[in-house]
Scaffold this motif. Structure first.
Motif, mmCIF file in Angstrom:
data_model
loop_
_atom_site.group_PDB
_atom_site.id
_atom_site.type_symbol
_atom_site.label_atom_id
_atom_site.label_comp_id
_atom_site.label_asym_id
_atom_site.label_seq_id
_atom_site.Cartn_x
_atom_site.Cartn_y
_atom_site.Cartn_z
ATOM 1 N N SER A 131 119.065 30.844 21.899
ATOM 2 C CA SER A 131 120.499 31.419 21.777
ATOM 3 C C SER A 131 120.699 32.199 21.047
ATOM 4 N N ALA A 132 120.270 32.631 19.745
ATOM 5 C CA ALA A 132 120.504 33.308 19.020
ATOM 6 C C ALA A 132 119.653 34.801 18.742
ATOM 7 N N SER A 133 118.767 34.688 19.877
ATOM 8 C CA SER A 133 117.730 35.947 20.209
ATOM 9 C C SER A 133 119.007 37.720 20.617
ATOM 10 N N SER A 172 116.365 39.452 13.597
ATOM 11 C CA SER A 172 116.865 38.518 14.340
ATOM 12 C C SER A 172 115.986 37.354 13.899
ATOM 13 N N PRO A 173 116.862 36.167 15.133
ATOM 14 C CA PRO A 173 116.247 35.104 14.957
ATOM 15 C C PRO A 173 114.159 34.718 14.461
ATOM 16 N N ARG A 218 107.740 34.989 13.515
ATOM 17 C CA ARG A 218 107.954 35.589 14.291
ATOM 18 C C ARG A 218 108.908 35.765 14.440
ATOM 19 N N HIS A 219 109.248 37.123 14.458
ATOM 20 C CA HIS A 219 111.051 37.463 14.884
ATOM 21 C C HIS A 219 110.806 37.480 16.834
ATOM 22 N N PHE A 220 112.205 36.959 17.255
ATOM 23 C CA PHE A 220 112.668 36.644 18.753
ATOM 24 C C PHE A 220 113.762 37.921 19.704
#
Length: 187
Positions: free
Chosen positions: A19-21, A32-33, A185-187
């Motif tokens: 939801s925050a990506s 990023s998240p 790991r960033h999304f």
């Protein structure tokens, strides 16, 4: 089912990241998240495995030309400690929420330094052969250094030093220090 709380936490972390990506602030993925896995050891007799998620805060500034960002670090840990020889080992669950500031190197360099201070709640009182916490709620502070990898800096590796104690709310207050290795790991 003993795995239901763990699966619920993983699902909540995944939903939060998804939801925050859409709110990433950099062209690359540095703010990023994330979802992360972390493992660490304490001074003696204890080990920790952690899963978690970081969610960027809507805050960014520059110090000496370097970007500084902030994020929330939400975690679920399992701490396993050796107790008295006749009692064997014990594992407890710990949930944490830590606001963290991250000082990034200039954009062409993928290094960062971070520090955080937050709260942790454990399922049982933590104890080892040498120490026993007196509270289930404790404060945690950490400092860390890390490095981004990948074409868009979507992966990060970091080493962290973390201290947990109850800040002398109640005695005894022995505290515990961990050295941790994290992959995110960033999304």
């Amino acid at each position: 089912m003993q795995y239901r709380p763990l699966l619920s936490a993983v699902g909540l972390c995944a939903l939060t990241v998804w939801s925050a990506s859409a709110h990433a602030q950099f062209a690359d993925k540095r703010n990023s998240p994330t979802l992360y896995l972390q493992a660490g050891i304490a001074e003696r007799d204890a080990r920790a495995v952690t899963i978690g998620s970081t969610i960027p805060m809507d805050w960014k500034t520059f110090w000496w030309g370097h970007p500084v960002t902030a994020h929330w670090d939400m975690s679920l840990s399992a701490w396993n400690s050796d107790r008295m020889e006749q009692e064997g080992s014990r594992t407890i669950a710990i949930v944490g929420l830590v606001p963290t500031m991250r000082f990034h190197s200039k954009s062409q360099y993928p290094w960062f330094v971070e520090a955080g201070l937050g709260g942790y709640v454990s399922s049982k009182l933590y104890e080892t052969r040498d120490k026993r916490f007196s509270t289930a709620f404790n404060f945690g502070t950490h400092i860390g250094v890390g490095y981004f990898t990948g074409m868009r800096r979507e992966s990060e590796w970091s080493v962290r030093l973390e201290h947990l104690s109850n800040a002398s709310i109640k005695r005894p207050n022995p505290g515990e220090n961990f050295v941790q290795l994290r992959y995110a790991r960033h999304f």
